[in-house]
Design a protein around this motif. Structure first.
Motif, mmCIF file in Angstrom:
data_model
loop_
_atom_site.group_PDB
_atom_site.id
_atom_site.type_symbol
_atom_site.label_atom_id
_atom_site.label_comp_id
_atom_site.label_asym_id
_atom_site.label_seq_id
_atom_site.Cartn_x
_atom_site.Cartn_y
_atom_site.Cartn_z
ATOM 1 N N VAL A 1 0.839 -1.191 0.000
ATOM 2 C CA VAL A 1 0.000 0.000 0.000
ATOM 3 C C VAL A 1 0.877 1.245 0.000
ATOM 4 O O VAL A 1 1.871 1.323 0.724
ATOM 5 C CB VAL A 1 -0.925 0.024 1.235
ATOM 6 C CG1 VAL A 1 -1.768 1.290 1.258
ATOM 7 C CG2 VAL A 1 -1.817 -1.211 1.263
ATOM 8 N N GLY A 2 0.475 2.204 -0.825
ATOM 9 C CA GLY A 2 1.192 3.468 -0.889
ATOM 10 C C GLY A 2 0.227 4.630 -0.879
ATOM 11 O O GLY A 2 -0.993 4.445 -0.938
ATOM 12 N N VAL A 3 0.776 5.815 -0.803
ATOM 13 C CA VAL A 3 -0.007 7.047 -0.826
ATOM 14 C C VAL A 3 0.443 7.850 -2.041
ATOM 15 O O VAL A 3 1.646 8.007 -2.281
ATOM 16 C CB VAL A 3 0.209 7.870 0.462
ATOM 17 C CG1 VAL A 3 -0.531 9.191 0.397
ATOM 18 C CG2 VAL A 3 -0.217 7.074 1.683
ATOM 19 N N ILE A 4 -0.542 8.331 -2.811
ATOM 20 C CA ILE A 4 -0.222 9.197 -3.949
ATOM 21 C C ILE A 4 0.200 10.550 -3.369
ATOM 22 O O ILE A 4 -0.618 11.262 -2.790
ATOM 23 C CB ILE A 4 -1.436 9.376 -4.897
ATOM 24 C CG1 ILE A 4 -1.981 8.030 -5.395
ATOM 25 C CG2 ILE A 4 -1.079 10.318 -6.053
ATOM 26 C CD1 ILE A 4 -1.100 7.262 -6.323
ATOM 27 N N GLU A 5 1.476 10.866 -3.496
ATOM 28 C CA GLU A 5 1.987 12.106 -2.909
ATOM 29 C C GLU A 5 1.964 13.271 -3.878
ATOM 30 O O GLU A 5 1.962 14.417 -3.450
ATOM 31 C CB GLU A 5 3.398 11.886 -2.385
ATOM 32 C CG GLU A 5 3.408 10.920 -1.215
ATOM 33 C CD GLU A 5 4.637 11.049 -0.364
ATOM 34 O OE1 GLU A 5 5.728 11.296 -0.896
ATOM 35 O OE2 GLU A 5 4.481 10.888 0.863
ATOM 36 N N ALA A 6 1.985 12.965 -5.176
ATOM 37 C CA ALA A 6 1.976 14.042 -6.168
ATOM 38 C C ALA A 6 1.594 13.460 -7.524
ATOM 39 O O ALA A 6 1.650 12.252 -7.725
ATOM 40 C CB ALA A 6 3.353 14.698 -6.255
ATOM 41 N N ILE A 7 1.203 14.350 -8.405
ATOM 42 C CA ILE A 7 1.013 13.998 -9.807
ATOM 43 C C ILE A 7 1.892 14.974 -10.565
ATOM 44 O O ILE A 7 1.682 16.195 -10.491
ATOM 45 C CB ILE A 7 -0.462 14.110 -10.240
ATOM 46 C CG1 ILE A 7 -1.322 13.170 -9.391
ATOM 47 C CG2 ILE A 7 -0.599 13.783 -11.735
ATOM 48 C CD1 ILE A 7 -2.823 13.353 -9.570
ATOM 49 N N GLU A 8 2.925 14.443 -11.228
ATOM 50 C CA GLU A 8 3.917 15.300 -11.860
ATOM 51 C C GLU A 8 3.975 15.047 -13.359
ATOM 52 O O GLU A 8 3.738 13.937 -13.813
ATOM 53 C CB GLU A 8 5.308 15.016 -11.271
ATOM 54 C CG GLU A 8 5.424 15.305 -9.802
ATOM 55 C CD GLU A 8 6.822 15.007 -9.257
ATOM 56 O OE1 GLU A 8 7.694 14.512 -10.009
ATOM 57 O OE2 GLU A 8 7.034 15.277 -8.062
ATOM 58 N N SER A 9 4.337 16.089 -14.081
ATOM 59 C CA SER A 9 4.603 15.957 -15.516
ATOM 60 C C SER A 9 6.108 15.872 -15.711
ATOM 61 O O SER A 9 6.865 16.622 -15.083
ATOM 62 C CB SER A 9 4.065 17.158 -16.275
ATOM 63 O OG SER A 9 2.669 17.125 -16.287
ATOM 64 N N ARG A 10 6.516 14.947 -16.545
ATOM 65 C CA ARG A 10 7.930 14.789 -16.881
ATOM 66 C C ARG A 10 8.055 14.623 -18.383
ATOM 67 O O ARG A 10 7.159 14.107 -19.037
ATOM 68 C CB ARG A 10 8.528 13.545 -16.204
ATOM 69 C CG ARG A 10 8.522 13.582 -14.698
ATOM 70 C CD ARG A 10 9.769 14.289 -14.169
ATOM 71 N NE ARG A 10 9.705 14.511 -12.750
ATOM 72 C CZ ARG A 10 10.327 13.793 -11.845
ATOM 73 N NH1 ARG A 10 11.055 12.760 -12.206
ATOM 74 N NH2 ARG A 10 10.223 14.094 -10.569
ATOM 75 N N GLU A 11 9.180 15.034 -18.902
ATOM 76 C CA GLU A 11 9.425 14.881 -20.330
ATOM 77 C C GLU A 11 10.533 13.856 -20.544
ATOM 78 O O GLU A 11 11.607 13.960 -19.956
ATOM 79 C CB GLU A 11 9.827 16.217 -20.951
ATOM 80 C CG GLU A 11 9.905 16.161 -22.456
ATOM 81 C CD GLU A 11 10.273 17.499 -23.067
ATOM 82 O OE1 GLU A 11 11.141 17.499 -23.950
ATOM 83 O OE2 GLU A 11 9.693 18.525 -22.642
ATOM 84 N N PHE A 12 10.234 12.843 -21.350
ATOM 85 C CA PHE A 12 11.219 11.838 -21.726
ATOM 86 C C PHE A 12 11.203 11.721 -23.235
ATOM 87 O O PHE A 12 10.147 11.556 -23.840
ATOM 88 C CB PHE A 12 10.877 10.468 -21.108
ATOM 89 C CG PHE A 12 11.034 10.436 -19.622
ATOM 90 C CD1 PHE A 12 12.294 10.368 -19.040
ATOM 91 C CD2 PHE A 12 9.922 10.469 -18.782
ATOM 92 C CE1 PHE A 12 12.433 10.342 -17.664
ATOM 93 C CE2 PHE A 12 10.060 10.441 -17.413
ATOM 94 C CZ PHE A 12 11.323 10.375 -16.843
ATOM 95 N N ALA A 13 12.372 11.815 -23.844
ATOM 96 C CA ALA A 13 12.519 11.689 -25.305
ATOM 97 C C ALA A 13 11.553 12.631 -26.031
ATOM 98 O O ALA A 13 10.933 12.253 -27.023
ATOM 99 C CB ALA A 13 12.312 10.254 -25.743
ATOM 100 N N GLY A 14 11.372 13.826 -25.488
ATOM 101 C CA GLY A 14 10.525 14.817 -26.135
ATOM 102 C C GLY A 14 9.031 14.609 -25.940
ATOM 103 O O GLY A 14 8.229 15.336 -26.494
ATOM 104 N N ILE A 15 8.663 13.612 -25.128
ATOM 105 C CA ILE A 15 7.237 13.334 -24.891
ATOM 106 C C ILE A 15 6.894 13.678 -23.448
ATOM 107 O O ILE A 15 7.531 13.184 -22.509
ATOM 108 C CB ILE A 15 6.898 11.855 -25.182
ATOM 109 C CG1 ILE A 15 7.196 11.538 -26.645
ATOM 110 C CG2 ILE A 15 5.439 11.558 -24.857
ATOM 111 C CD1 ILE A 15 7.127 10.063 -26.977
ATOM 112 N N GLU A 16 5.901 14.522 -23.278
ATOM 113 C CA GLU A 16 5.433 14.940 -21.945
ATOM 114 C C GLU A 16 4.465 13.874 -21.418
ATOM 115 O O GLU A 16 3.525 13.483 -22.107
ATOM 116 C CB GLU A 16 4.719 16.287 -22.065
ATOM 117 C CG GLU A 16 4.266 16.871 -20.754
ATOM 118 C CD GLU A 16 5.341 17.730 -20.094
ATOM 119 O OE1 GLU A 16 5.138 18.066 -18.924
ATOM 120 O OE2 GLU A 16 6.345 18.052 -20.732
#
Length: 168
Positions: free
Chosen positions: A21-36
């Motif tokens: 069990v975990g807790v959702i601590e954040a929802i983040e945007s990241r870019e990998f290989a030019g894709i967000e």
């Protein structure tokens, strides 16, 4: 699932297969290989490990909500109902280990309960190997922590109830 549609929000509890069990601590945007891409940042309660799960891959990785109280009752039924023909003690440990690990990785609490029940039954007949003990402890930890959180009870009380079911 559409991009704007999210399964979880910050603060929600979620279960990550084989981790717990975990807790959702954040929802983040990241870019990998030019894709967000958007990611859930999940902190596992027992280990304090952080896992980033792509929002679009929730189903593929098996991330799910905590079980309901009704589902907890079904888990207890699995633990109480001993198979009539015994356990797959005939199968080699390596084969059973593969099956047990697949069940644990599925994230399905009913399958994790089956693994726990079977290993307790085997334990009645013989000393468990190191590998069997590790799988038993993992299944026990995953199941007890999720049930405790789902029922809002102390893990120790849940552990005692589970032990009583398995030993009777």
């Amino acid at each position: 699932m559409r991009n704007s549609e999210k399964t979880f929000k910050v603060g929600d509890r979620a279960v990550y297969p084989a981790q717990g069990v975990g807790v959702i601590e954040a929802i983040e945007s990241r870019e990998f290989a030019g894709i967000e891409s958007e990611f859930y940042v999940l902190r596992i309660v027992d280990t304090d490990m952080t896992i980033m799960v792509p929002v679009g891959n929730v189903e593929q990785v098996g991330l799910r909500r905590l079980i309901s109280k009704r589902q907890v009752a079904r888990v207890y039924q699995v633990l109480e109902n001993k198979p009539e023909n015994g356990v797959g003690a005939i199968a080699s440990w390596s084969r059973r280990q593969r099956e047990y690990n697949e069940k644990i990785k599925s994230g399905d609490p009913l399958e994790v309960a089956e693994v726990l029940r079977e290993l307790y039954l085997i334990k009645e007949d013989k000393e468990l190997s190191y590998g069997e003990k590790k799988v038993l402890e993992l299944a026990r930890k995953l199941l007890i922590s999720e049930i405790a959180l789902a029922e809002g009870k102390d893990e120790e009380k849940v552990a005692q109830r589970v032990e009583n079911m398995l030993l009777n």
